[in-house]
Design a protein around this motif. Structure first.
Motif, mmCIF file in Angstrom:
data_model
loop_
_atom_site.group_PDB
_atom_site.id
_atom_site.type_symbol
_atom_site.label_atom_id
_atom_site.label_comp_id
_atom_site.label_asym_id
_atom_site.label_seq_id
_atom_site.Cartn_x
_atom_site.Cartn_y
_atom_site.Cartn_z
ATOM 1 N N TYR A 199 18.987 34.817 -36.627
ATOM 2 C CA TYR A 199 19.749 35.936 -36.072
ATOM 3 C C TYR A 199 20.509 36.714 -37.142
ATOM 4 O O TYR A 199 20.395 37.938 -37.239
ATOM 5 C CB TYR A 199 20.722 35.443 -34.995
ATOM 6 N N THR A 217 15.067 36.680 -31.468
ATOM 7 C CA THR A 217 15.141 37.851 -32.349
ATOM 8 C C THR A 217 14.149 38.929 -31.931
ATOM 9 O O THR A 217 14.396 40.112 -32.159
ATOM 10 C CB THR A 217 14.912 37.457 -33.821
ATOM 11 N N SER A 272 13.597 39.678 -28.830
ATOM 12 C CA SER A 272 14.387 40.370 -27.810
ATOM 13 C C SER A 272 15.455 41.246 -28.453
ATOM 14 O O SER A 272 15.709 42.375 -27.998
ATOM 15 C CB SER A 272 15.041 39.338 -26.876
ATOM 16 N N LEU A 273 16.070 40.756 -29.513
ATOM 17 C CA LEU A 273 17.096 41.539 -30.210
ATOM 18 C C LEU A 273 16.514 42.827 -30.785
ATOM 19 O O LEU A 273 17.139 43.896 -30.704
ATOM 20 C CB LEU A 273 17.712 40.692 -31.322
ATOM 21 N N LYS A 282 14.022 44.515 -29.620
ATOM 22 C CA LYS A 282 13.804 45.427 -28.493
ATOM 23 C C LYS A 282 15.123 46.068 -28.062
ATOM 24 O O LYS A 282 15.191 47.275 -27.803
ATOM 25 C CB LYS A 282 13.187 44.654 -27.325
ATOM 26 N N SER A 283 16.187 45.276 -28.011
ATOM 27 C CA SER A 283 17.494 45.810 -27.620
ATOM 28 C C SER A 283 18.007 46.821 -28.640
ATOM 29 O O SER A 283 18.537 47.881 -28.270
ATOM 30 C CB SER A 283 18.500 44.668 -27.470
ATOM 31 N N LEU A 284 17.852 46.493 -29.926
ATOM 32 C CA LEU A 284 18.283 47.423 -30.971
ATOM 33 C C LEU A 284 17.505 48.734 -30.897
ATOM 34 O O LEU A 284 18.070 49.811 -31.101
ATOM 35 C CB LEU A 284 18.087 46.781 -32.347
ATOM 36 N N SER A 325 16.289 50.216 -28.321
ATOM 37 C CA SER A 325 16.812 51.039 -27.224
ATOM 38 C C SER A 325 18.177 51.621 -27.572
ATOM 39 O O SER A 325 18.449 52.800 -27.335
ATOM 40 C CB SER A 325 16.925 50.202 -25.942
ATOM 41 N N GLU A 326 19.035 50.799 -28.158
ATOM 42 C CA GLU A 326 20.392 51.250 -28.464
ATOM 43 C C GLU A 326 20.422 52.294 -29.571
ATOM 44 O O GLU A 326 21.242 53.224 -29.540
ATOM 45 C CB GLU A 326 21.253 50.047 -28.863
ATOM 46 N N GLY A 360 10.598 49.766 -30.855
ATOM 47 C CA GLY A 360 10.671 48.661 -29.901
ATOM 48 C C GLY A 360 9.365 47.913 -29.771
ATOM 49 O O GLY A 360 9.116 47.251 -28.762
#
Length: 265
Positions: free
Chosen positions: A119, A166, A168-169, A171-173, A175-176, A252
């Motif tokens: 992470y 990571t 998933s992280l 993918k989240s990053l 989007s953000e 993503g």
């Protein structure tokens, strides 16, 4: 082969002193970018710097010792890049290795070490370089991940779990950070030649057995359809694609670099 000119752009590669990171730095330099690499081992880092300068005598290259798990080290590295180049356009997060362990023999401390490595080797550089990336014209972040994120192995339970997190992280990053025009992607590697595998070869190979024969035999045992290990430059090419405007409408997402090992559709 598609040619792209990265003159005037700056690429940062963590874990850039060997393997995939070093091969990626070479691709960026060949395309005309200025490059900053970092690594924990000063001796390997100096050797990498010397090899890159030998190939690219006019290279704009910064090599800095940095432990990506140390927040102060990472902040200092980002400050060096800012002072030397004044910008960052592409960040390649490439650090960490696999841990062979089952659930039964993975201690609490081993779990913590593995989760922290996977992470924070991504979180800390991303956090440190975001201010410069926000100012770039076409910024991108690319992370080296493993096929274990989608296809876990019971003998690598901690690494598989951390790799899934990571993914998933990323993918989240993506989007953000998309409203800030920062693309975030990853590659999922299978078995790629590395110092770690070279050490295993030295320990496990039969007397007189060559690296080629040993890796081919292991590839057969592991059912790798292409029948061999990947090469660092093959993973580097996927990273280069995702980091540059060759993939300008991709975020993503991930590229599978496993030699066909993936069993999912």
């Amino acid at each position: 082969m598609i040619q792209i000119d990265l003159t005037g752009q700056v690429a940062v590669v963590t874990g850039g002193s060997s393997g995939i990171g070093l091969a990626t730095a070479e691709l960026f330099l060949r395309a005309g970018a200025s490059v900053a690499i970092c690594g924990r081992n000063a001796e390997r880092l100096n050797a990498a710097q010397a090899s890159l300068i030998a190939k690219f005598p006019q290279a704009q290259l910064l090599a800095a010792r940095c432990d990506v798990l140390d927040a102060d080290d990472v902040a200092a590295f980002a400050a060096q890049v800012s002072e030397r180049f004044g910008r960052t356009d592409m960040l390649v997060n490439n650090a960490g290795q696999g841990r062979v362990s089952t659930f039964a023999d993975t201690t609490d401390d081993a779990w913590r070490e593995e989760l922290e490595l996977k992470y924070f080797s991504l979180i800390r550089p991303t956090r440190a370089f975001l201010p410069m990336l926000r100012d770039a014209e076409a910024p991108s972040i690319v992370c080296v991940n493993s096929l274990l994120a989608l296809q876990p192995e019971p003998h690598m339970v901690a690494t598989s779990s951390a790799r899934a997190g990571t993914l998933s992280l990323v993918k989240s990053l993506a989007s953000e950070l998309a409203p800030q025009r920062i693309r975030v992607n990853s590659i999922l590697i299978g078995i790629v030649e590395s110092g770690q595998w070279r050490r295993r070869f030295a320990e496990q190979a039969a007397p007189g057995q060559s690296w080629e024969d040993w890796t081919a035999e292991l590839a057969r045992k592991k059912n790798i359809p292409l029948g061999r290990f990947g090469r660092p430059e093959e993973a580097a090419q996927a990273l280069f694609y995702l980091a540059t405007n060759l993939s300008s409408y991709t975020t993503g997402s991930h590229i599978d670099v496993s030699g066909g090992v993936a069993r999912h559709v």
